[in-house]
Scaffold this active site. Structure first.
Site, mmCIF file in Angstrom:
data_model
loop_
_atom_site.group_PDB
_atom_site.id
_atom_site.type_symbol
_atom_site.label_atom_id
_atom_site.label_comp_id
_atom_site.label_asym_id
_atom_site.label_seq_id
_atom_site.Cartn_x
_atom_site.Cartn_y
_atom_site.Cartn_z
ATOM 1 N N GLY A 137 -2.162 -15.774 -4.814
ATOM 2 C CA GLY A 137 -1.744 -14.580 -4.063
ATOM 3 C C GLY A 137 -2.890 -13.828 -3.413
ATOM 4 O O GLY A 137 -2.693 -12.739 -2.878
ATOM 5 N N LYS B 241 -13.357 -4.461 10.473
ATOM 6 C CA LYS B 241 -13.983 -3.470 9.580
ATOM 7 C C LYS B 241 -15.427 -3.188 9.971
ATOM 8 O O LYS B 241 -15.862 -2.033 9.958
ATOM 9 C CB LYS B 241 -13.890 -3.974 8.137
ATOM 10 C CG LYS B 241 -12.440 -4.047 7.631
ATOM 11 C CD LYS B 241 -12.342 -4.835 6.338
ATOM 12 C CE LYS B 241 -10.899 -4.943 5.854
ATOM 13 N NZ LYS B 241 -10.738 -5.929 4.780
ATOM 14 N N VAL C 169 -11.246 0.361 5.742
ATOM 15 C CA VAL C 169 -12.433 -0.471 5.472
ATOM 16 C C VAL C 169 -12.687 -0.521 3.965
ATOM 17 O O VAL C 169 -12.856 0.516 3.327
ATOM 18 C CB VAL C 169 -13.686 0.087 6.194
ATOM 19 C CG1 VAL C 169 -14.893 -0.801 5.904
ATOM 20 C CG2 VAL C 169 -13.449 0.213 7.683
ATOM 21 N N VAL D 44 0.836 -1.209 0.000
ATOM 22 C CA VAL D 44 0.000 0.000 0.000
ATOM 23 C C VAL D 44 0.874 1.264 0.000
ATOM 24 O O VAL D 44 0.586 2.233 -0.714
ATOM 25 C CB VAL D 44 -0.961 0.001 1.214
ATOM 26 C CG1 VAL D 44 -1.802 1.267 1.230
ATOM 27 C CG2 VAL D 44 -1.855 -1.226 1.178
HETATM 28 N N1 HSE Z 1 -6.982 -9.147 3.659
HETATM 29 C C1 HSE Z 1 -8.046 -8.273 3.295
HETATM 30 C C2 HSE Z 1 -8.977 -8.951 2.317
HETATM 31 C C3 HSE Z 1 -7.590 -6.981 2.670
HETATM 32 O O1 HSE Z 1 -8.780 -10.099 1.957
HETATM 33 O O2 HSE Z 1 -9.936 -8.325 1.918
HETATM 34 C C4 HSE Z 1 -7.029 -6.030 3.668
HETATM 35 O O3 HSE Z 1 -7.940 -5.756 4.674
#
Ligand code: HSE
Length: 437
Positions: free
Chosen positions: A187, A205, A132, A14
């Site tokens: 991935g 979230k 989120v 990110v």
């Molecule tokens: N690991 C999370 C997902 C993304 O699979 O949506 C980051 O919050």
């Protein structure tokens, strides 16, 4: 105008995306923000990686606390993750009078109440759009776009990894284990996928969304969390035959007794738009009393989608930097002195509908026994299918859908049903939501 100086903590996926998009769209972003936003320092444990991404254009260090202490820096962008060092850094940044932009859902779900109070006291902003649903501007929508509404409920597919796995299970008839393996190969899932598959990431979230929607403190410790690792392909198949899809939903709902706050696999009617969100995509459905249902869809993870949210926060903070703190948008949508103490309900008090799958002897009186137990608990049956026993088998699958009932009543009924001699093994229980009026 004097540029806003940002210090970036963490230049992984990110952080790298943030660096790239900020450089690529520099002119557009400056026109929007009213002044340039520059990353002037990067803290990263992997110095070689940081130097490769920044190409010598900014100072790089492995000491994040030195960035947080730098008097030249106006905004700290925290992309380290976790709830220990990240918490210390964020609180230190706030104490040093810096604004914070963070994508750290775990940190806010666990410590948001403390962090926002500290920020309020210091007159600085903590922005968290990227925490989120990645690139979907759901925080802004709930906090600002829907400010006229009494929000009734939110239901979201807010974990892309699990949505990918569920899509593969349904599409290809895979087991959970096989779909997880595929997600890891491609991935989508991490080597240790626990937080995603067990629903913890989604719980972080929905905790944040719930606090924003209802103007409460963070209640992560009250959130009911059930992931998808025990979900069986056969239930996805039967759900489909009954006109439903199974999604891992984060749900928060205002009810007379308090707030429901829960994450679990959920049957939803296949005709709902949100039931058709496939792969790693995210979607959040928000019901407001004035606007009705609104649906937000997009990428919930990835370098540039998440950077999109991080940079939107940088622009917001830059625009509001010179405003008096009391004239800014409140962190949790409601003014700090109007945060309400609304309790999250225990799961036993939550009201929903249920899907039950039982393995029963195919003999007279079995259905009567089961429906009698449900009637005794005042549970009404909505639909039912019984599969014919396979060749040479004496047992059959029985699937029941119920009308609304409280979790404690269905659990009491299940306990009695499992004691019947004609019922083999455990009853599979899944929750069902109509997500419509
Ligand atoms: N690991 C999370 C997902 C993304 O699979 O949506 C980051 O919050």
């Amino acid at each position: 105008m004097k540029p806003m100086n940002a210090g970036l903590l963490g230049i992984g996926t990110v952080g790298g995306g943030t660096f790239t998009v900020l450089a690529r769209n520099e002119q557009e972003i400056t026109r929007r923000a009213g002044r340039p936003i520059r990353i002037v320092k990067v803290a990263e444990r992997n110095l070689a990686l940081a130097k490769e991404i920044t190409k010598g254009t900014v100072e790089v260090t492995d000491d994040a606390f030195s960035v947080v202490a730098d008097p030249e820096i106006d905004i700290i962008v925290e992309l380290i993750g976790g709830t220990t060092v990240a918490k210390d850094l964020v609180l230190q940044a706030i104490a040093n009078g810096k604004h914070v932009v963070t994508a750290n859902k775990a940190l806010l779900a666990h410590h948001g109440t403390e962090i926002f109070a500290a920020a309020q006291k210091q007159g600085v902003m903590v922005a968290f759009e990227a925490a989120v649903a990645g690139g979907i501007p759901i925080i802004k929508a709930v906090r600002e776009g829907l400010a006229a509404n009494r929000i009734e409920w939110i239901a979201g597919i807010i974990n892309g990894t699990t949505n990918f796995i569920l899509s593969e299970m349904r599409d290809k008839g895979l087991s959970f284990a096989a779909a997880l393996k595929e997600a890891q190969t491609l991935g989508y899932a991490e080597a240790d996928p626990t937080f995603d598959i067990e629903g913890v990431d989604a719980a972080h979230k929905i905790t944040i969304l719930s606090a924003l929607a209802f103007g409460t403190a963070m209640q992560f410790d009250k959130t009911y969390i059930e992931g998808i690792s025990r979900l069986e392909a056969v239930d996805i198949k039967y759900a489909e035959q009954l006109g439903y899809r199974i999604k891992l939903l984060g749900i928060t709902r205002r009810v007379p007794e308090g707030i429901e706050l829960r994450v679990h696999p959920t049957l939803i009617p296949a005709k709902r738009l949100i039931a058709n969100v496939e792969g790693a995509m995210n979607a959040v459905l928000v019901e407001g009393d004035a606007v009705g249902a609104t649906l937000y869809y997009g990428k919930g993870a990835g370098a540039e989608p998440t950077a999109s949210a991080v940079i939107a926060d940088l622009v917001d903070v830059t625009r509001m930097h010179t405003a008096d703190p009391e004239n800014r948008v409140p962190h949790l949508a409601f003014q700090p002195n109007h945060i309400a103490d609304i309790p999250a309900l225990p799961m036993s008090e939550v009201q929903t509908s249920y899907y039950l799958r039982l393995r029963v002897e195919d003999q007279p009186g079995v259905l009567a026994d089961i429906t009698r137990i449900l009637a005794d608990e005042h549970i009404s049956i909505d639909a039912m299918i019984q599969k014919e026993p396979g060749e040479g088998e004496t047992q059959a699958d029985l699937i029941l859908l119920t009308h609304l009932t409280r979790e404690k009543h269905i659990d009491a009924a299940i306990a009695k049903i499992e004691k019947l001699k004609v019922v083999a093994g455990k009853v599979t229980k899944l929750r069902m939501e109509e997500l419509g009026k």
